[in-house]
Write an enzyme that holds these catalytic residues in place. Structure first.
Site, mmCIF file in Angstrom:
data_model
loop_
_atom_site.group_PDB
_atom_site.id
_atom_site.type_symbol
_atom_site.label_atom_id
_atom_site.label_comp_id
_atom_site.label_asym_id
_atom_site.label_seq_id
_atom_site.Cartn_x
_atom_site.Cartn_y
_atom_site.Cartn_z
ATOM 1 N N TYR A 17 0.790 -1.721 -0.128
ATOM 2 C CA TYR A 17 -0.221 -0.280 -0.101
ATOM 3 C C TYR A 17 0.621 0.943 -0.333
ATOM 4 O O TYR A 17 0.283 2.237 -0.032
ATOM 5 C CB TYR A 17 -0.452 0.149 1.302
ATOM 6 C CG TYR A 17 -1.667 -0.925 0.957
ATOM 7 C CD1 TYR A 17 -3.484 -1.118 0.769
ATOM 8 C CD2 TYR A 17 -1.526 -2.764 1.530
ATOM 9 C CE1 TYR A 17 -4.356 -2.299 0.823
ATOM 10 C CE2 TYR A 17 -2.212 -2.771 1.850
ATOM 11 C CZ TYR A 17 -4.303 -2.762 1.626
ATOM 12 O OH TYR A 17 -4.737 -3.955 1.834
ATOM 13 N N HIS A 22 -4.612 3.955 -0.495
ATOM 14 C CA HIS A 22 -4.744 3.858 1.185
ATOM 15 C C HIS A 22 -3.874 4.247 1.947
ATOM 16 O O HIS A 22 -4.416 4.501 2.704
ATOM 17 C CB HIS A 22 -4.558 2.161 0.311
ATOM 18 C CG HIS A 22 -5.860 1.291 -0.406
ATOM 19 N ND1 HIS A 22 -7.424 1.398 0.035
ATOM 20 C CD2 HIS A 22 -5.320 0.876 -1.460
ATOM 21 C CE1 HIS A 22 -7.669 0.784 -1.181
ATOM 22 N NE2 HIS A 22 -6.401 0.565 -1.810
#
Length: 80
Positions: A17, A22
């Site tokens: 990520y 995110h």
């Protein structure tokens, strides 16, 4: 009474990520830390990174929790 601002940048830990939407919260507090010349330190007891400093007469704490986003609310409430 002292003014304290706790700014928690939400994200998910791990390389997967790292530079994705995110982790927008992690990226935002990273940028603030650089702009304000704050150094990151590991908070082992909170499973987080934090950067602390003073801005315009207020204490500021930037935090990057190392748990998954869906669990951060409980942890922030109980630990910070």
């Amino acid at each position: 009474m002292e003014n304290l601002y706790l700014i928690v940048g939400l994200g998910n830990p791990g390389k997967r990520y790292e530079r994705t939407r995110h982790n927008a919260g992690f990226l935002a507090v990273d940028r603030l830390a650089r702009r304000w010349s704050l150094a990151w330190a590991t908070e082992a007891r909170f499973d987080a990174r934090s950067a602390r400093g003073d801005r315009e007469g207020c204490r500021v704490v930037l935090v990057q929790p190392r748990s998954e986003e869906r669990r951060v609310g409980k942890e922030c409430r109980s630990r910070w």
